[in-house]
Design a protein around this motif. Structure first.
Motif, mmCIF file in Angstrom:
data_model
loop_
_atom_site.group_PDB
_atom_site.id
_atom_site.type_symbol
_atom_site.label_atom_id
_atom_site.label_comp_id
_atom_site.label_asym_id
_atom_site.label_seq_id
_atom_site.Cartn_x
_atom_site.Cartn_y
_atom_site.Cartn_z
ATOM 1 N N ASN A 164 -3.392 0.078 -9.059
ATOM 2 C CA ASN A 164 -2.123 -0.180 -8.711
ATOM 3 C C ASN A 164 -2.212 -1.546 -8.609
ATOM 4 O O ASN A 164 -0.942 -2.022 -8.628
ATOM 5 C CB ASN A 164 -3.224 -0.361 -6.672
ATOM 6 C CG ASN A 164 -3.361 1.295 -5.935
ATOM 7 O OD1 ASN A 164 -2.965 1.845 -6.869
ATOM 8 N ND2 ASN A 164 -4.481 1.104 -5.270
ATOM 9 N N GLN A 208 0.813 -1.453 -0.022
ATOM 10 C CA GLN A 208 0.083 -0.311 0.028
ATOM 11 C C GLN A 208 0.671 1.140 -0.076
ATOM 12 O O GLN A 208 1.174 2.846 -0.965
ATOM 13 C CB GLN A 208 -0.971 -0.061 0.845
ATOM 14 C CG GLN A 208 -1.794 0.960 1.462
ATOM 15 C CD GLN A 208 -3.051 1.878 2.329
ATOM 16 O OE1 GLN A 208 -2.801 0.405 3.244
ATOM 17 N NE2 GLN A 208 -3.973 1.580 2.508
ATOM 18 N N ASN A 257 0.181 4.168 -3.480
ATOM 19 C CA ASN A 257 -0.125 5.410 -3.776
ATOM 20 C C ASN A 257 1.113 6.138 -3.856
ATOM 21 O O ASN A 257 0.936 7.224 -2.928
ATOM 22 C CB ASN A 257 -0.629 4.885 -2.113
ATOM 23 C CG ASN A 257 -2.402 4.571 -1.926
ATOM 24 O OD1 ASN A 257 -2.194 4.133 -2.502
ATOM 25 N ND2 ASN A 257 -2.340 3.898 -1.017
#
Length: 453
Positions: free
Chosen positions: A248, A198, A202
């Motif tokens: 992603n 993550q 990001n």
């Protein structure tokens, strides 16, 4: 009273007899259990535990794994031995940074050792539930720092994660999908992989270079590299990608399989943007895309894979069209055609025409057969519903060739002759690509005409 007293006097010995019988039965049961336990040890029942463990030092890891199949009692003894300090020293080799290893080949000895260790622990824990097996194995391996995602200070020069990967491959071979799901969740919990992923997906590309490298090495070495069957590789790659949104997934796919620097191993984010790249830089991505498109990847549809390729082509920004074309060629005919057909169906004829031109250019540069590009264009033409749409598409292809030649010619004319410039070479390849492309079209037309008469 006398009769009552007599009765109570005569009953007491019977109760005592029952207690004695119960005690004798318990003793007999204990003796039987001990005898069964000893009998399953075979000739080893005559040896004290210390001597038994000394004997193990003279056996190879493969021999010990065979011994573990003799009986449950011996298996338990071996599990206890593995957990002892002497067993740890014997079995958990940690010379992962040694370039001079026994066996004559770099790293081969220690990799084979951990394959054998995986088989040993697989057999020793055979009767345990999956949860308990994983807990025991984690207890055994927890002290090996190079098995952890952030454990080794020099991950590029370490075989630790590869050893962990071959160990897990042997351990879980033959397990059903539910058990493998538990293994993946267990590994995620130990490594904190989801949170680390993550962070990188990001963040601005390249802002967490060291973490990107760690994730790449962990996913490839531990989860992906060592599987024999494509279905297994597809399963583990799906576990890595599927929890994330498509944008992603594309970023993560690039981190794991994209090009890296030959100097420090870090992901090169600008490779697809700054200039044409080579097959080596794209092969990992193409192989991963083919794996997900394969029928073995049950959780992926063709639309999913094409959307992933589309998202990948803008990571971190829009790629050069030549690099897009080269990726499609490396991904195979089915993926290439499906990708192009999706653009035809969505009415993106101009973009599709430019892609055809770059497919021809890559064929010219990389020495592929030009008739492949022509046949691909013919197949795409059949997607258009009317003759007018087909003619418009063909006109777009010719316009794309003309515009590209003019752009490259302008780059050549405005270039500084005192500096090395690839503009002229690019123009040379494009003109040759156009000539060979149209030559194949003429051959095709002549063959069809000869069949008519």
């Amino acid at each position: 009273m006398s009769s009552t007293a007599g009765t109570s006097y005569t009953l007491m010995p019977k109760q005592k007899d029952r207690r004695n019988k119960r005690r004798s039965r318990q003793c007999k049961k204990t003796l039987d259990t001990d005898f069964q336990s000893l009998s399953t040890l075979g000739y080893f029942k005559k040896l004290p535990l210390e001597i038994f463990q000394m004997v193990l030092k003279y056996l190879s890891v493969k021999d010990i794994s065979m011994l573990s199949m003799v009986s449950k009692t011996i298996s338990n003894r071996l599990m206890n031995y593995i957990s002892t300090p002497s067993g740890n020293r014997r079995l958990l080799l940690q010379d992962f940074h040694d370039l001079e290893l026994p066996g004559g080949r770099e790293g081969s000895y220690i990799l084979e050792h951990y394959k054998s260790l995986g088989l040993l622990l697989k057999r020793c824990t055979l009767l345990l539930p999956t949860k308990d097996r994983l807990k025991y194995i984690h207890k055994v391996l927890s002290e090996v720092s190079c098995f952890k995602l952030n454990g080794c200070p020099s991950p590029l020069h370490c075989l630790g994660l590869q050893c962990y990967g071959v160990f897990l491959q042997v351990l879980t071979a033959g397990w059903d999908e539910l058990e493998c799901h538990r293994v993946f969740n267990f590994l995620c919990e130990l490594s904190n992989l989801p949170r680390k992923v993550q962070t990188v997906v990001n963040s601005k590309p390249g802002s967490a270079r060291k973490l990107e490298l760690r994730i790449r090495l962990y996913c490839r070495s531990v989860l992906l590299t060592h599987w024999i069957h494509r279905s297994d590789s597809a399963f583990w790659l799906t576990r890595i990608l599927k929890p994330w949104p498509m944008v992603n997934q594309a970023r993560l796919l690039y981190i794991i399989f994209g090009p890296v620097s030959s100097l420090d191993g870090h992901v090169v984010w600008q490779k697809m943007i700054e200039g044409p790249t080579d097959e080596t830089s794209l092969k990992g991505l193409a192989d991963a895309i083919k794996l997900l498109y394969d029928t073995e990847a049950k959780e992926w549809t063709a639309d999913d894979v094409i959307s992933l390729v589309d998202e990948l082509s803008v990571v971190p920004r829009e790629w050069l069209m030549e690099n897009n074309a080269r990726l499609l060629i490396l991904s195979g005919n089915n993926i290439c055609f499906t990708f192009m057909a999706s653009k035809a169906l969505s009415g993106r004829a101009v973009e599709l025409a430019r892609l055809i031109v770059f497919l021809a250019l890559v064929c010219e540069k990389d020495l592929y057969c030009m008739d492949w590009a022509v046949k691909m264009m013919q197949k795409v033409c059949k997607i258009f519903a009317t003759a007018g749409e087909r003619n418009n598409f063909l006109q777009c292809v010719e316009n794309a060739f003309a515009y590209m030649v003019m752009d490259m010619l302008q780059a050549v004319l405005s270039g500084d002759r005192n500096e090395e410039d690839s503009s002229f070479l690019n123009l040379f390849h494009l003109v040759n690509a156009e000539a060979n492309f149209h030559k194949e079209i003429l051959y095709t037309a002549m063959r069809s005409n000869s069949n008519t008469f």
